[in-house]
Design a protein around this motif. Sequence first.
Motif, PDB file in Angstrom:
ATOM      1  N   LYS A 153       3.020  30.802  25.635  1.00  0.00           N
ATOM      2  CA  LYS A 153       2.649  31.329  25.023  1.00  0.00           C
ATOM      3  C   LYS A 153       3.566  32.632  24.902  1.00  0.00           C
ATOM      4  CE  LYS A 153       0.024  32.941  21.452  1.00  0.00           C
ATOM      5  NZ  LYS A 153      -0.797  32.917  20.739  1.00  0.00           N
ATOM      6  N   HIS A 154       4.420  32.906  24.296  1.00  0.00           N
ATOM      7  CA  HIS A 154       5.699  34.355  24.456  1.00  0.00           C
ATOM      8  C   HIS A 154       5.185  34.979  23.727  1.00  0.00           C
ATOM      9  CE1 HIS A 154       9.285  37.119  24.692  1.00  0.00           C
ATOM     10  NE2 HIS A 154       9.151  36.568  26.116  1.00  0.00           N
ATOM     11  N   ASP A 155       4.908  37.011  24.610  1.00  0.00           N
ATOM     12  CA  ASP A 155       4.197  38.223  23.457  1.00  0.00           C
ATOM     13  C   ASP A 155       5.122  37.613  22.834  1.00  0.00           C
ATOM     14  OD1 ASP A 155       2.518  38.340  25.212  1.00  0.00           O
ATOM     15  OD2 ASP A 155       4.018  39.464  26.486  1.00  0.00           O
ATOM     16  N   GLU A 156       6.073  37.400  21.764  1.00  0.00           N
ATOM     17  CA  GLU A 156       6.926  37.534  20.914  1.00  0.00           C
ATOM     18  C   GLU A 156       7.325  37.053  20.342  1.00  0.00           C
ATOM     19  OE1 GLU A 156      11.296  39.929  19.173  1.00  0.00           O
ATOM     20  OE2 GLU A 156      10.572  39.949  21.801  1.00  0.00           O
ATOM     21  N   PHE A 157       7.624  35.547  20.720  1.00  0.00           N
ATOM     22  CA  PHE A 157       7.893  33.942  20.352  1.00  0.00           C
ATOM     23  C   PHE A 157       6.723  33.200  20.410  1.00  0.00           C
ATOM     24  CE2 PHE A 157      11.868  35.534  23.038  1.00  0.00           C
ATOM     25  CZ  PHE A 157      12.801  36.390  21.717  1.00  0.00           C
ATOM     26  N   CYS A 158       5.771  33.853  20.577  1.00  0.00           N
ATOM     27  CA  CYS A 158       5.181  32.892  20.414  1.00  0.00           C
ATOM     28  C   CYS A 158       5.577  31.292  21.295  1.00  0.00           C
ATOM     29  CB  CYS A 158       3.995  32.653  19.124  1.00  0.00           C
ATOM     30  SG  CYS A 158       4.038  34.401  18.301  1.00  0.00           S
ATOM     31  N   ASP A 159       5.348  29.790  20.220  1.00  0.00           N
ATOM     32  CA  ASP A 159       5.661  28.752  21.212  1.00  0.00           C
ATOM     33  C   ASP A 159       7.000  29.006  21.063  1.00  0.00           C
ATOM     34  OD1 ASP A 159       6.300  25.967  20.812  1.00  0.00           O
ATOM     35  OD2 ASP A 159       4.271  25.865  19.791  1.00  0.00           O
ATOM     36  N   VAL A 160       7.967  29.018  22.712  1.00  0.00           N
ATOM     37  CA  VAL A 160       8.897  28.858  22.629  1.00  0.00           C
ATOM     38  C   VAL A 160       9.668  27.712  21.955  1.00  0.00           C
ATOM     39  CG1 VAL A 160      11.257  29.108  23.783  1.00  0.00           C
ATOM     40  CG2 VAL A 160       9.231  31.166  24.131  1.00  0.00           C
ATOM     41  N   LYS A 161       9.229  26.563  22.278  1.00  0.00           N
ATOM     42  CA  LYS A 161       9.649  25.503  22.077  1.00  0.00           C
ATOM     43  C   LYS A 161       9.659  25.177  20.324  1.00  0.00           C
ATOM     44  CE  LYS A 161       9.529  20.517  23.605  1.00  0.00           C
ATOM     45  NZ  LYS A 161       8.814  19.591  24.580  1.00  0.00           N
ATOM     46  N   LYS A 162       9.024  25.223  20.089  1.00  0.00           N
ATOM     47  CA  LYS A 162       7.976  24.949  18.873  1.00  0.00           C
ATOM     48  C   LYS A 162       9.674  26.748  17.925  1.00  0.00           C
ATOM     49  CE  LYS A 162       6.263  25.115  14.123  1.00  0.00           C
ATOM     50  NZ  LYS A 162       4.760  25.156  14.338  1.00  0.00           N
ATOM     51  N   LEU A 163       9.925  27.029  18.256  1.00  0.00           N
ATOM     52  CA  LEU A 163      10.419  27.865  17.733  1.00  0.00           C
ATOM     53  C   LEU A 163      11.564  27.234  17.746  1.00  0.00           C
ATOM     54  CD1 LEU A 163      12.139  30.740  16.441  1.00  0.00           C
ATOM     55  CD2 LEU A 163      11.839  32.124  18.537  1.00  0.00           C
ATOM     56  N   VAL A 164      12.501  27.131  19.599  1.00  0.00           N
ATOM     57  CA  VAL A 164      13.102  26.557  19.501  1.00  0.00           C
ATOM     58  C   VAL A 164      14.273  25.283  19.152  1.00  0.00           C
ATOM     59  CG1 VAL A 164      15.874  25.303  21.013  1.00  0.00           C
ATOM     60  CG2 VAL A 164      14.092  27.918  21.523  1.00  0.00           C
ATOM     61  N   THR A 165      13.891  24.571  18.892  1.00  0.00           N
ATOM     62  CA  THR A 165      13.405  23.231  18.490  1.00  0.00           C
ATOM     63  C   THR A 165      13.455  22.560  16.999  1.00  0.00           C
ATOM     64  OG1 THR A 165      11.299  21.762  19.526  1.00  0.00           O
ATOM     65  CG2 THR A 165      13.354  21.964  21.018  1.00  0.00           C
ATOM     66  N   ASP A 166      12.256  22.801  16.649  1.00  0.00           N
ATOM     67  CA  ASP A 166      11.863  23.543  15.359  1.00  0.00           C
ATOM     68  C   ASP A 166      13.184  24.560  14.564  1.00  0.00           C
ATOM     69  OD1 ASP A 166      11.045  22.788  12.785  1.00  0.00           O
ATOM     70  OD2 ASP A 166       8.738  23.803  13.147  1.00  0.00           O
ATOM     71  N   GLU A 167      12.022  25.334  14.405  1.00  0.00           N
ATOM     72  CA  GLU A 167      13.157  27.107  13.731  1.00  0.00           C
ATOM     73  C   GLU A 167      14.571  26.553  13.373  1.00  0.00           C
ATOM     74  OE1 GLU A 167      12.354  31.632  13.045  1.00  0.00           O
ATOM     75  OE2 GLU A 167      10.470  30.199  13.507  1.00  0.00           O
ATOM     76  N   PHE A 168      14.649  26.695  14.984  1.00  0.00           N
ATOM     77  CA  PHE A 168      16.297  27.663  15.026  1.00  0.00           C
ATOM     78  C   PHE A 168      17.151  26.100  14.380  1.00  0.00           C
ATOM     79  CE2 PHE A 168      15.950  30.667  19.029  1.00  0.00           C
ATOM     80  CZ  PHE A 168      15.722  31.464  17.510  1.00  0.00           C
ATOM     81  N   VAL A 169      16.214  25.040  14.906  1.00  0.00           N
ATOM     82  CA  VAL A 169      16.917  23.539  13.993  1.00  0.00           C
ATOM     83  C   VAL A 169      17.087  23.217  12.379  1.00  0.00           C
ATOM     84  CG1 VAL A 169      17.037  21.217  13.967  1.00  0.00           C
ATOM     85  CG2 VAL A 169      16.402  21.961  15.904  1.00  0.00           C
ATOM     86  N   ARG A 170      15.848  23.820  11.714  1.00  0.00           N
ATOM     87  CA  ARG A 170      15.940  23.651  10.888  1.00  0.00           C
ATOM     88  C   ARG A 170      16.596  24.910   9.804  1.00  0.00           C
ATOM     89  NH1 ARG A 170      11.687  26.801   8.481  1.00  0.00           N
ATOM     90  NH2 ARG A 170      10.658  26.523  10.396  1.00  0.00           N
ATOM     91  N   GLN A 171      16.817  26.208  10.668  1.00  0.00           N
ATOM     92  CA  GLN A 171      17.661  26.801   9.990  1.00  0.00           C
ATOM     93  C   GLN A 171      19.760  26.771  10.347  1.00  0.00           C
ATOM     94  OE1 GLN A 171      16.558  30.312  12.426  1.00  0.00           O
ATOM     95  NE2 GLN A 171      14.891  30.864  10.418  1.00  0.00           N
ATOM     96  N   LYS A 172      19.354  25.325  10.781  1.00  0.00           N
ATOM     97  CA  LYS A 172      20.930  24.954  11.242  1.00  0.00           C
ATOM     98  C   LYS A 172      21.955  26.188  11.701  1.00  0.00           C
ATOM     99  CE  LYS A 172      21.142  21.754   8.370  1.00  0.00           C
ATOM    100  NZ  LYS A 172      20.535  20.028   8.055  1.00  0.00           N
ATOM    101  N   TYR A 173      21.162  26.732  13.206  1.00  0.00           N
ATOM    102  CA  TYR A 173      21.650  27.106  14.202  1.00  0.00           C
ATOM    103  C   TYR A 173      22.249  26.053  14.945  1.00  0.00           C
ATOM    104  CZ  TYR A 173      21.094  31.906  11.639  1.00  0.00           C
ATOM    105  OH  TYR A 173      21.018  33.114  10.734  1.00  0.00           O
ATOM    106  N   LEU A 174      21.055  25.428  15.750  1.00  0.00           N
ATOM    107  CA  LEU A 174      21.004  24.358  16.226  1.00  0.00           C
ATOM    108  C   LEU A 174      20.885  22.670  16.062  1.00  0.00           C
ATOM    109  CD1 LEU A 174      19.361  26.117  19.148  1.00  0.00           C
ATOM    110  CD2 LEU A 174      21.164  26.172  18.865  1.00  0.00           C
TER     111      LEU A 174
END
Length: 251
Positions: free
Chosen positions: A171-192
Amino acid sequence: MSQRKKTSASQSKPQRTNENEDEMTFSQMTSSQVQRARENFASVQIDRKVAEVVQFILVKDQKKIPVRRADIVKHVMKEYKVIYLEVMNRVRRTFEQVFGLKLEEIDTKNHIYILINKLEAGGTVSMCPGNPGKTGLLFVILSIIFMKGGVAKENLVWNTLKKLRVDPREKHDEFCDVKKLVTDEFVRQKYLEYVRIPHTEPVEFEFRWGLRADIELSKLKLLEFVAELHDQDPQSWTQQFREASASESRT
Protein backbone atom coordinates in the motif's frame (compact mmCIF):
# COMPACT_ATOMS: atom_id res chain seq x y z
CA MET A 1 -54.03 -21.58 -19.53
CA SER A 2 -51.79 -22.11 -22.51
CA GLN A 3 -52.33 -18.51 -23.50
CA ARG A 4 -51.21 -17.39 -20.04
CA LYS A 5 -48.09 -19.53 -20.32
CA LYS A 6 -47.25 -18.04 -23.69
CA THR A 7 -47.66 -14.54 -22.32
CA SER A 8 -45.49 -15.35 -19.34
CA ALA A 9 -42.82 -16.91 -21.52
CA SER A 10 -42.71 -13.92 -23.84
CA GLN A 11 -42.36 -11.57 -20.89
CA SER A 12 -39.51 -13.61 -19.45
CA LYS A 13 -37.41 -13.30 -22.59
CA PRO A 14 -34.51 -10.84 -22.18
CA GLN A 15 -35.06 -7.52 -23.88
CA ARG A 16 -32.77 -6.70 -26.78
CA THR A 17 -30.62 -3.64 -26.46
CA ASN A 18 -31.45 -0.63 -28.55
CA GLU A 19 -27.87 -0.10 -29.73
CA ASN A 20 -28.43 -1.77 -33.11
CA GLU A 21 -31.61 0.21 -33.61
CA ASP A 22 -29.76 3.39 -32.67
CA GLU A 23 -27.03 2.58 -35.18
CA MET A 24 -29.67 2.24 -37.91
CA THR A 25 -31.18 5.54 -36.85
CA PHE A 26 -27.85 7.35 -37.12
CA SER A 27 -26.68 5.73 -40.36
CA GLN A 28 -29.85 5.47 -42.43
CA MET A 29 -31.69 8.75 -41.86
CA THR A 30 -31.44 11.20 -44.74
CA SER A 31 -30.93 14.91 -44.21
CA SER A 32 -34.56 15.58 -45.13
CA GLN A 33 -35.75 13.02 -42.57
CA VAL A 34 -33.58 14.65 -39.93
CA GLN A 35 -34.95 18.05 -40.85
CA ARG A 36 -38.53 16.81 -40.54
CA ALA A 37 -37.71 15.22 -37.18
CA ARG A 38 -36.15 18.47 -36.02
CA GLU A 39 -39.39 20.30 -36.67
CA ASN A 40 -40.98 18.27 -33.89
CA PHE A 41 -38.84 20.06 -31.31
CA ALA A 42 -38.83 23.74 -30.40
CA SER A 43 -35.51 25.60 -30.38
CA VAL A 44 -35.68 26.00 -26.62
CA GLN A 45 -36.08 22.23 -26.25
CA ILE A 46 -32.99 21.58 -28.36
CA ASP A 47 -31.02 24.20 -26.42
CA ARG A 48 -31.98 22.48 -23.18
CA LYS A 49 -30.96 19.09 -24.56
CA VAL A 50 -27.57 20.43 -25.67
CA ALA A 51 -27.01 21.78 -22.15
CA GLU A 52 -27.98 18.42 -20.63
CA VAL A 53 -25.52 16.53 -22.85
CA VAL A 54 -22.75 19.00 -22.01
CA GLN A 55 -23.44 18.55 -18.28
CA PHE A 56 -23.54 14.75 -18.63
CA ILE A 57 -20.14 14.66 -20.35
CA LEU A 58 -18.58 17.10 -17.87
CA VAL A 59 -19.69 14.95 -14.93
CA LYS A 60 -18.14 11.86 -16.54
CA ASP A 61 -14.95 13.75 -17.35
CA GLN A 62 -14.40 14.69 -13.70
CA LYS A 63 -13.25 11.10 -13.21
CA LYS A 64 -11.74 10.89 -16.71
CA ILE A 65 -14.33 8.30 -17.70
CA PRO A 66 -14.76 8.01 -21.48
CA VAL A 67 -18.36 8.52 -22.62
CA ARG A 68 -20.16 6.09 -24.92
CA ARG A 69 -22.69 7.29 -27.46
CA ALA A 70 -25.05 4.55 -26.26
CA ASP A 71 -24.99 6.06 -22.75
CA ILE A 72 -25.65 9.57 -24.06
CA VAL A 73 -28.65 8.27 -26.00
CA LYS A 74 -29.94 6.13 -23.12
CA HIS A 75 -29.55 8.63 -20.28
CA VAL A 76 -29.90 12.02 -21.98
CA MET A 77 -31.05 12.05 -25.60
CA LYS A 78 -33.88 9.49 -25.33
CA GLU A 79 -36.63 10.62 -27.73
CA TYR A 80 -34.27 13.27 -29.15
CA LYS A 81 -31.96 10.62 -30.64
CA VAL A 82 -33.37 11.29 -34.12
CA ILE A 83 -31.51 14.63 -34.06
CA TYR A 84 -28.46 13.24 -32.27
CA LEU A 85 -25.94 14.46 -34.84
CA GLU A 86 -27.22 18.05 -34.74
CA VAL A 87 -27.22 18.09 -30.94
CA MET A 88 -23.68 16.67 -30.78
CA ASN A 89 -22.39 19.24 -33.29
CA ARG A 90 -23.71 21.98 -31.03
CA VAL A 91 -22.26 20.22 -27.99
CA ARG A 92 -18.83 20.23 -29.65
CA ARG A 93 -19.09 23.94 -30.43
CA THR A 94 -20.15 24.66 -26.84
CA PHE A 95 -17.14 22.82 -25.43
CA GLU A 96 -14.76 24.65 -27.78
CA GLN A 97 -16.21 28.16 -27.48
CA VAL A 98 -17.25 28.17 -23.81
CA PHE A 99 -14.90 25.76 -22.07
CA GLY A 100 -11.86 25.67 -24.38
CA LEU A 101 -12.25 21.89 -24.59
CA LYS A 102 -12.36 19.55 -27.56
CA LEU A 103 -14.76 16.60 -27.67
CA GLU A 104 -12.78 13.84 -29.37
CA GLU A 105 -14.23 10.56 -30.65
CA ILE A 106 -11.38 8.18 -29.83
CA ASP A 107 -13.19 5.01 -30.92
CA THR A 108 -15.25 5.42 -34.08
CA LYS A 109 -16.43 1.80 -34.05
CA ASN A 110 -17.93 1.86 -30.57
CA HIS A 111 -18.42 5.66 -30.58
CA ILE A 112 -16.52 6.59 -27.43
CA TYR A 113 -15.72 10.21 -26.58
CA ILE A 114 -13.27 12.02 -24.31
CA LEU A 115 -12.66 15.69 -23.53
CA ILE A 116 -9.28 17.24 -24.30
CA ASN A 117 -8.02 20.56 -22.98
CA LYS A 118 -7.09 22.42 -26.17
CA LEU A 119 -4.71 24.69 -24.28
CA GLU A 120 -2.79 21.77 -22.79
CA ALA A 121 -3.07 19.14 -25.53
CA GLY A 122 0.24 17.47 -26.18
CA GLY A 123 1.45 18.05 -22.63
CA THR A 124 0.99 16.20 -19.37
CA VAL A 125 -0.63 18.87 -17.19
CA SER A 126 -4.20 17.82 -17.91
CA MET A 127 -3.70 14.08 -17.55
CA CYS A 128 -4.64 13.81 -13.86
CA PRO A 129 -5.88 17.25 -12.79
CA GLY A 130 -5.51 17.91 -9.09
CA ASN A 131 -3.14 14.98 -8.62
CA PRO A 132 0.38 15.59 -9.98
CA GLY A 133 1.53 12.37 -8.30
CA LYS A 134 -0.77 10.27 -10.48
CA THR A 135 0.31 12.23 -13.54
CA GLY A 136 3.94 11.51 -12.72
CA LEU A 137 3.29 7.80 -12.20
CA LEU A 138 1.35 7.53 -15.43
CA PHE A 139 4.05 9.48 -17.26
CA VAL A 140 6.72 7.02 -16.06
CA ILE A 141 4.68 4.00 -17.21
CA LEU A 142 3.97 5.53 -20.62
CA SER A 143 7.68 6.32 -20.96
CA ILE A 144 8.60 2.70 -20.29
CA ILE A 145 6.12 1.47 -22.88
CA PHE A 146 7.22 4.00 -25.49
CA MET A 147 10.93 3.29 -25.06
CA LYS A 148 10.23 -0.46 -25.37
CA GLY A 149 8.66 0.01 -28.80
CA GLY A 150 5.03 0.34 -27.75
CA VAL A 151 4.67 -2.80 -25.61
CA ALA A 152 6.06 -3.49 -22.13
CA LYS A 153 5.62 -6.66 -20.10
CA GLU A 154 3.90 -6.24 -16.75
CA ASN A 155 6.93 -7.50 -14.78
CA LEU A 156 9.16 -4.90 -16.41
CA VAL A 157 6.78 -2.09 -15.42
CA TRP A 158 6.44 -3.32 -11.82
CA ASN A 159 10.22 -3.80 -11.43
CA THR A 160 10.87 -0.29 -12.74
CA LEU A 161 8.32 1.20 -10.33
CA LYS A 162 9.92 -0.70 -7.45
CA LYS A 163 13.19 1.09 -8.17
CA LEU A 164 11.22 4.31 -7.71
CA ARG A 165 9.90 3.00 -4.36
CA VAL A 166 6.42 2.32 -5.74
CA ASP A 167 5.77 -1.37 -5.07
CA PRO A 168 2.49 -2.74 -6.52
CA ARG A 169 2.39 -5.36 -3.73
CA GLU A 170 2.42 -2.77 -0.96
CA LYS A 171 0.00 0.00 0.00
CA HIS A 172 1.37 3.37 -1.07
CA ASP A 173 0.90 6.55 0.97
CA GLU A 174 -0.43 8.52 -2.01
CA PHE A 175 -1.66 5.91 -4.52
CA CYS A 176 -2.99 3.34 -2.01
CA ASP A 177 -3.48 0.21 -4.16
CA VAL A 178 -0.90 0.82 -6.90
CA LYS A 179 -1.80 -2.21 -8.99
CA LYS A 180 -5.50 -1.34 -8.98
CA LEU A 181 -4.72 2.26 -9.91
CA VAL A 182 -2.61 1.19 -12.88
CA THR A 183 -4.54 -1.84 -14.17
CA ASP A 184 -8.04 -0.57 -13.40
CA GLU A 185 -8.28 3.22 -13.19
CA PHE A 186 -5.69 4.14 -15.83
CA VAL A 187 -7.07 1.42 -18.13
CA ARG A 188 -10.69 2.51 -17.61
CA GLN A 189 -9.66 6.09 -18.39
CA LYS A 190 -8.10 4.84 -21.67
CA TYR A 191 -4.57 5.95 -20.77
CA LEU A 192 -3.31 2.37 -20.77
CA GLU A 193 -4.20 -0.99 -22.25
CA TYR A 194 -3.60 -4.04 -20.07
CA VAL A 195 -3.57 -7.10 -22.32
CA ARG A 196 -3.10 -10.78 -21.61
CA ILE A 197 -0.22 -12.34 -23.55
CA PRO A 198 -1.50 -15.42 -25.45
CA HIS A 199 -0.17 -18.91 -24.69
CA THR A 200 1.67 -18.01 -21.47
CA GLU A 201 1.73 -20.27 -18.43
CA PRO A 202 1.58 -18.91 -15.81
CA VAL A 203 -0.51 -16.14 -17.34
CA GLU A 204 1.39 -12.95 -18.24
CA PHE A 205 0.17 -9.47 -19.15
CA GLU A 206 1.62 -6.53 -21.06
CA PHE A 207 0.94 -2.80 -21.16
CA ARG A 208 0.34 -0.60 -24.20
CA TRP A 209 -0.58 3.04 -24.70
CA GLY A 210 -4.31 3.74 -24.53
CA LEU A 211 -6.33 5.85 -26.96
CA ARG A 212 -6.46 8.84 -24.61
CA ALA A 213 -2.68 8.85 -24.10
CA ASP A 214 -2.14 8.86 -27.87
CA ILE A 215 -4.21 12.02 -28.14
CA GLU A 216 -3.21 13.91 -25.00
CA LEU A 217 0.51 13.19 -24.77
CA SER A 218 3.31 14.44 -27.03
CA LYS A 219 5.70 11.57 -27.69
CA LEU A 220 8.38 14.05 -28.70
CA LYS A 221 8.16 15.84 -25.33
CA LEU A 222 8.24 12.50 -23.59
CA LEU A 223 11.37 11.49 -25.50
CA GLU A 224 13.01 14.81 -24.67
CA PHE A 225 12.25 14.16 -21.01
CA VAL A 226 13.83 10.70 -21.14
CA ALA A 227 16.85 12.10 -23.00
CA GLU A 228 17.38 14.71 -20.29
CA LEU A 229 17.35 12.00 -17.62
CA HIS A 230 20.08 10.11 -19.50
CA ASP A 231 21.94 13.27 -20.52
CA GLN A 232 21.68 12.31 -24.20
CA ASP A 233 20.25 13.72 -27.40
CA PRO A 234 16.71 12.55 -28.24
CA GLN A 235 17.97 11.39 -31.64
CA SER A 236 20.17 8.83 -29.87
CA TRP A 237 17.06 6.64 -29.89
CA THR A 238 16.55 6.47 -33.65
CA GLN A 239 13.35 4.43 -33.76
CA GLN A 240 11.63 6.36 -30.98
CA PHE A 241 12.70 9.72 -32.41
CA ARG A 242 11.32 8.78 -35.83
CA GLU A 243 7.99 7.68 -34.32
CA ALA A 244 7.76 10.78 -32.11
CA SER A 245 8.50 13.12 -35.00
CA ALA A 246 5.92 11.39 -37.20
CA SER A 247 3.21 11.63 -34.55
CA GLU A 248 4.04 15.29 -33.99
CA SER A 249 3.59 16.08 -37.69
CA ARG A 250 0.12 14.50 -37.67
CA THR A 251 -1.19 16.76 -34.91
